[in-house]
Design an enzyme around this catalytic site. Structure first.
Site, short mmCIF file in Angstrom:
data_model
loop_
_atom_site.label_atom_id
_atom_site.label_comp_id
_atom_site.label_asym_id
_atom_site.label_seq_id
_atom_site.Cartn_x
_atom_site.Cartn_y
_atom_site.Cartn_z
N HIS A 125 0.84 -1.20 0.00
CA HIS A 125 0.00 0.00 0.00
C HIS A 125 0.87 1.24 0.00
O HIS A 125 1.96 1.24 0.59
CB HIS A 125 -0.92 0.00 1.24
CG HIS A 125 -2.02 1.01 1.17
ND1 HIS A 125 -1.86 2.30 1.62
CD2 HIS A 125 -3.29 0.94 0.68
CE1 HIS A 125 -2.99 2.98 1.42
NE2 HIS A 125 -3.86 2.19 0.85
N GLU B 215 -7.65 -4.64 -0.62
CA GLU B 215 -8.15 -5.22 -1.86
C GLU B 215 -8.25 -6.74 -1.80
O GLU B 215 -9.15 -7.33 -2.41
CB GLU B 215 -7.24 -4.82 -3.03
CG GLU B 215 -7.28 -3.33 -3.33
CD GLU B 215 -6.10 -2.88 -4.15
OE1 GLU B 215 -5.21 -3.72 -4.42
OE2 GLU B 215 -6.04 -1.70 -4.50
#
Length: 356
Positions: free
Chosen positions: A242, A301
């Site tokens: 991320h 995700e």
């Protein structure tokens, strides 16, 4: 500065992303205090209480707003159906009034929850289902998708997802919303700008490829060899790493908890869970071995893909469902920017050829 890294562009009371320690705080509450225990309506009241009604009035008026949004489904023609679901959502939302009031804000929150199921069903050759204003927001969204009764575990899982993605600092789509809101263009213009940013694969378009990865792996036994091959080819492992978090994404844990509860209720494919667990385990081990200098942990995700798949949303609808949760945060930031009253107008540094 490229990408505006570490530039402070706004002061906000809405959310804090602590990337170093893996914490997400929304309106003074840690994510783990909200996800799984508060409904989306309750978190909406925290985020956008200054522009939306509170308490029982919010649920009632949001239900009526879903009915108002459903009237726009009549404009869902073949041209819109030929678009992707995210593009179709954008086209339908562009028809909504563009003001800075509670009715507009309610309609914008309601619209994705109505339009995404309608687009999914119409693309599959099925009739769109009208909302039931008596239901909660998550329950109604699932009922419009499935056309049948849904379990409490499924409703709780979608509620957890919508809460988890409701706000996340000054990400690309939220910043886009604030820039447009600062011009006083209207809430709808701000949300459409945000939706355009969310459509990009570097922001909201990545959960679907997580399932492509799981399909390619096939069985838990193949996880290590398949992932090793991908890394050797220089491919990115979807669902890991991320831009902000240097440790595990706290939203991943919130959604993993929702998946666990869904599985306990018998609403989750046990074999799919085993495959995902094997892929996550092997991916984390390989990333730490092959890329020890980079902080690459499980992100939102990975479990988003599994959760939305389990709830019956097709892959091309994932970004639209993301928008259904994040729209509350977009509106809250747009309102905060309007209240601040300052036009966002940064400077650029010219590095082109000099004039004669």
């Amino acid at each position: 500065m490229s990408g505006l890294d570490d530039v402070i562009a706004a002061e906000t009371t809405l959310s804090e992303v602590d990337g170093a320690n893996g914490r997400l705080v929304i309106c003074g509450y840690r994510l783990d205090e909200l996800a799984g225990s508060k409904s989306y309506e309750e978190v909406l009241a925290l985020l956008a209480g200054e522009v939306l009604p509170r308490g029982a009035a919010l649920k009632t008026r949001l239900g009526m707003a879903r009915l108002r949004a459903f009237a726009e489904v009549a404009w869902l023609d073949e041209a819109i159906l030929a678009l992707s679901i995210t593009e179709g959502l954008r086209a339908l939302m562009a028809r909504l009034p563009d003001r800075e009031d509670a009715d507009t804000a309610l309609l914008l929150v309601a619209a994705p929850a109505v339009f995404v199921p309608a687009l999914v069903r119409r693309k599959a050759g099925q009739a769109a289902i009208a909302p039931d204003p008596a239901l909660g927001h998550a329950a109604d969204m699932l009922a419009m998708l499935k056309g049948k009764a849904v379990s409490k575990a499924e409703v709780d899982a979608l509620d957890t997802y919508l809460v988890t993605v409701s706000d996340h600092g000054l990400n690309a789509s939220t910043f886009a919303a604030r820039v447009v809101a600062s011009t006083r263009a209207g809430y709808t213009s701000a949300v459409l700008a945000a939706l355009g940013a969310l459509k990009g694969p570097l922001h909201g378009g990545a959960p679907g490829p997580v399932l492509d990865m799981l399909d390619a792996v096939g069985t838990p036994e193949r996880a290590q060899s398949w992932l090793t091959g991908e890394l050797a080819r220089g491919e990115r492992l979807m669902g890991f790493g991320h831009r902000i978090y240097r440790v595990r994404d706290p939203r991943a844990d919130a959604l993993k908890g929702a998946l666990t509860r869904l599985g306990a209720a018998g609403d989750m494919d046990a074999e799919r869970v085993k495959l995902a667990e094997a892929v996550e385990r092997e991916a984390l081990a390989l990333l730490r071995l092959k890329k020890p200098d980079r902080a690459l942990d499980t992100n939102v995700e990975f479990f988003t893909a599994l959760l939305l798949e389990a709830l019956g949303f097709p892959r091309d609808a994932f970004t639209g469902v993301f928008a259904a949760g994040r729209v509350g945060g977009w509106l809250a930031h747009a309102h905060e920017q309007v209240a601040n009253g300052r036009l966002i107008r940064p400077q650029s540094r010219y590095v082109g050829p000099k004039a004669a």
